[in-house]
Design an enzyme around this catalytic site. Sequence first.
Site, PDB file in Angstrom:
ATOM      1  N   CYS A 114       0.823  -1.224   0.000  1.00 10.59           N
ATOM      2  CA  CYS A 114       0.000   0.000   0.000  1.00 10.59           C
ATOM      3  C   CYS A 114       0.856   1.273   0.000  1.00 10.59           C
ATOM      4  O   CYS A 114       0.343   2.354  -0.262  1.00 10.59           O
ATOM      5  CB  CYS A 114      -0.926   0.016   1.208  1.00 10.59           C
ATOM      6  SG  CYS A 114      -1.889  -1.477   1.379  1.00 10.59           S
ATOM      7  N   HIS A 254      -3.002   6.857   3.670  1.00 11.14           N
ATOM      8  CA  HIS A 254      -3.501   5.614   3.071  1.00 11.14           C
ATOM      9  C   HIS A 254      -4.832   5.264   3.731  1.00 11.14           C
ATOM     10  O   HIS A 254      -4.966   5.325   4.945  1.00 11.14           O
ATOM     11  CB  HIS A 254      -2.466   4.508   3.294  1.00 11.14           C
ATOM     12  CG  HIS A 254      -2.965   3.156   2.952  1.00 11.14           C
ATOM     13  ND1 HIS A 254      -3.682   2.898   1.804  1.00 11.14           N
ATOM     14  CD2 HIS A 254      -2.887   1.965   3.615  1.00 11.14           C
ATOM     15  CE1 HIS A 254      -4.002   1.619   1.762  1.00 11.14           C
ATOM     16  NE2 HIS A 254      -3.538   1.034   2.859  1.00 11.14           N
ATOM     17  N   ASN A 284     -10.130  -0.277   1.373  1.00 12.24           N
ATOM     18  CA  ASN A 284      -8.686  -0.199   1.198  1.00 12.24           C
ATOM     19  C   ASN A 284      -8.328  -0.625  -0.230  1.00 12.24           C
ATOM     20  O   ASN A 284      -8.459  -1.793  -0.573  1.00 12.24           O
ATOM     21  CB  ASN A 284      -8.022  -1.120   2.236  1.00 12.24           C
ATOM     22  CG  ASN A 284      -6.505  -1.100   2.162  1.00 12.24           C
ATOM     23  OD1 ASN A 284      -5.929  -0.617   1.194  1.00 12.24           O
ATOM     24  ND2 ASN A 284      -5.874  -1.658   3.174  1.00 12.24           N
TER      25      ASN A 284
HETATM   26  O1  UT7 Z   1      -3.214  -1.543   3.991  1.00 12.84           O
HETATM   27  C1  UT7 Z   1      -2.713  -2.398   4.960  1.00 12.84           C
HETATM   28  C2  UT7 Z   1      -3.634  -3.531   5.064  1.00 12.84           C
HETATM   29  N1  UT7 Z   1      -4.290  -3.859   6.260  1.00 12.84           N
HETATM   30  C3  UT7 Z   1      -4.760  -3.084   7.242  1.00 12.84           C
HETATM   31  O2  UT7 Z   1      -4.601  -1.903   7.305  1.00 12.84           O
HETATM   32  C4  UT7 Z   1      -5.534  -3.768   8.297  1.00 12.84           C
HETATM   33  C5  UT7 Z   1      -5.166  -3.327   9.684  1.00 12.84           C
HETATM   34  N2  UT7 Z   1      -6.025  -3.977  10.671  1.00 12.84           N
HETATM   35  C6  UT7 Z   1      -7.296  -3.569  10.881  1.00 12.84           C
HETATM   36  O3  UT7 Z   1      -7.773  -2.642  10.244  1.00 12.84           O
HETATM   37  C7  UT7 Z   1      -8.097  -4.244  11.989  1.00 12.84           C
HETATM   38  O4  UT7 Z   1      -7.222  -5.061  12.738  1.00 12.84           O
HETATM   39  C8  UT7 Z   1      -9.275  -5.124  11.425  1.00 12.84           C
HETATM   40  C9  UT7 Z   1     -10.339  -4.231  10.847  1.00 12.84           C
HETATM   41  C10 UT7 Z   1      -8.749  -6.091  10.375  1.00 12.84           C
HETATM   42  C11 UT7 Z   1      -9.876  -5.913  12.557  1.00 12.84           C
HETATM   43  O5  UT7 Z   1     -10.351  -5.026  13.580  1.00 12.84           O
HETATM   44  P1  UT7 Z   1     -10.057  -5.351  15.126  1.00 12.84           P
HETATM   45  O6  UT7 Z   1     -10.721  -4.297  15.906  1.00 12.84           O
HETATM   46  O7  UT7 Z   1      -8.560  -5.501  15.235  1.00 12.84           O
HETATM   47  O8  UT7 Z   1     -10.831  -6.693  15.340  1.00 12.84           O
HETATM   48  P2  UT7 Z   1     -10.270  -8.138  15.748  1.00 12.84           P
HETATM   49  O9  UT7 Z   1      -9.465  -8.719  14.624  1.00 12.84           O
HETATM   50  O10 UT7 Z   1      -9.610  -8.043  17.076  1.00 12.84           O
HETATM   51  O11 UT7 Z   1     -11.608  -8.950  15.871  1.00 12.84           O
HETATM   52  C12 UT7 Z   1     -12.569  -8.665  16.864  1.00 12.84           C
HETATM   53  C13 UT7 Z   1     -13.741  -9.626  16.699  1.00 12.84           C
HETATM   54  C14 UT7 Z   1     -13.305 -11.073  16.553  1.00 12.84           C
HETATM   55  O12 UT7 Z   1     -14.274 -11.865  17.222  1.00 12.84           O
HETATM   56  P3  UT7 Z   1     -13.971 -12.472  18.673  1.00 12.84           P
HETATM   57  O13 UT7 Z   1     -12.761 -13.326  18.483  1.00 12.84           O
HETATM   58  O14 UT7 Z   1     -13.738 -11.277  19.566  1.00 12.84           O
HETATM   59  O15 UT7 Z   1     -15.215 -13.218  18.991  1.00 12.84           O
HETATM   60  C15 UT7 Z   1     -13.397 -11.337  15.070  1.00 12.84           C
HETATM   61  O16 UT7 Z   1     -13.652 -12.688  14.769  1.00 12.84           O
HETATM   62  O17 UT7 Z   1     -14.427  -9.304  15.476  1.00 12.84           O
HETATM   63  C16 UT7 Z   1     -14.573 -10.487  14.698  1.00 12.84           C
HETATM   64  N3  UT7 Z   1     -14.568 -10.121  13.290  1.00 12.84           N
HETATM   65  C17 UT7 Z   1     -15.683  -9.771  12.632  1.00 12.84           C
HETATM   66  N4  UT7 Z   1     -16.963  -9.685  13.004  1.00 12.84           N
HETATM   67  C18 UT7 Z   1     -17.870  -9.285  12.099  1.00 12.84           C
HETATM   68  C19 UT7 Z   1     -13.513 -10.027  12.449  1.00 12.84           C
HETATM   69  N5  UT7 Z   1     -13.933  -9.626  11.229  1.00 12.84           N
HETATM   70  C20 UT7 Z   1     -15.281  -9.471  11.323  1.00 12.84           C
HETATM   71  C21 UT7 Z   1     -16.266  -9.063  10.399  1.00 12.84           C
HETATM   72  N6  UT7 Z   1     -17.541  -8.983  10.839  1.00 12.84           N
HETATM   73  N7  UT7 Z   1     -15.977  -8.736   9.120  1.00 12.84           N
END
Ligand code: UT7
Length: 335
Positions: A114, A254, A284
């Site tokens: 990115c 970004h 993204n």
């Molecule tokens: O350009 C570079 C590329 N990547 C990025 O910039 C990504 C950087 N990371 C992020 O933006 C965030 O880490 C995410 C948006 C990917 C995830 O957000 P988070 O607040 O870090 O959530 P998490 O991964 O800690 O997940 C929290 C909960 C989990 O459930 P449990 O284990 O607490 O029960 C996930 O399974 O949210 C769940 N979850 C979802 N729920 C509904 C993960 N994805 C989803 C979803 N819908 N799409």
Amino acid sequence: MNRSVGIIGLGYYVPDRIITNKELESFVDTSDSWIIERTGIKERRISAETEATSDLAEKAASAALKDAGISPEQIDLIIVATATPDMAFPSVACIVQDKIKAYNAAAFDLSAGCSGFVYAMITAEQMIKSGLYRYILVIGAESLSKILDWKDRNTCVLFGDGAGAAVLAVTKEEYGILGSHMGSDGSGAELLKLPAGGSRMPANEKTVSEGMHFLSMNGNEVFKFAIKVMGEAAVKALEGSGLTADDIDLLIPHQANIRIIQSAAKRLKLPMNRVFVNVDKYGNTSAASIPIALCEAKDAGLLKEGHIIALVGFGAGLTWAASVIRWCKEDRTFA
Ligand code: UT7
């Protein structure tokens, strides 16, 4: 000799097809409210089955050439930043060179995730500064929808497709790119990758059946990295420009996640009305996200003569990059 290098033309293209969070709810276990709350994304654009990255890049490139008021034959070099090329080789840049009839241009792709557009812009700036080239077309273009597992809620809700392009040339003295910073940390390579289809894991039935041709990401670790690096990269580019965060008129970060953008703004002590955000509309789009945002900011009249614009990105590699630009409204080359 004046060798201030700036952007003299901008263009972007996003596919027509919109996938809203509501539509995602119909085929993956997610919700509109979760996606908005955790990422700020409301919808994203998805390319057609017949559309490849070079098709998106071509449209953005043509718009940027028109905006710059130069012909394709005047372009000396095309650099395409992408993680989703049409194929492993030839480069997207060569395909675009042929499509837009830029017969006098050299062409290559650049891989920096990115951060790719900012990496490419800095590379182009140096080649113009050195006197090697006069006009360089820098494109960030991605078809991330083609490498997503649409059953994986951890990734498929985050990304979208699109392309943005800029024409770089010598610009008015003391305008254009004032300072930049690039960095990488390959120890984080595993955090965001496309595991199969390369020389480490060539394509075979097993890689396909195990979904190894889909984007794989440790979201939490990338999030922590992004929070740390976005502000730092911008500060380093500002230092190189002899400026401070106070001088920024518009930050164009970004567009990965609104929470990451807000944290970068906080680190720089910038109010959100000085930060450009369109992650809600496109998700993204990786290397395309900064040039699309830059173009939309220009269309919205937010880039004014003399404004200090800071671009900052992070991504796969891991990589990061930032550039500080003094905007030249004239959109003219001073070569
Ligand atoms: O350009 C570079 C590329 N990547 C990025 O910039 C990504 C950087 N990371 C992020 O933006 C965030 O880490 C995410 C948006 C990917 C995830 O957000 P988070 O607040 O870090 O959530 P998490 O991964 O800690 O997940 C929290 C909960 C989990 O459930 P449990 O284990 O607490 O029960 C996930 O399974 O949210 C769940 N979850 C979802 N729920 C509904 C993960 N994805 C989803 C979803 N819908 N799409």
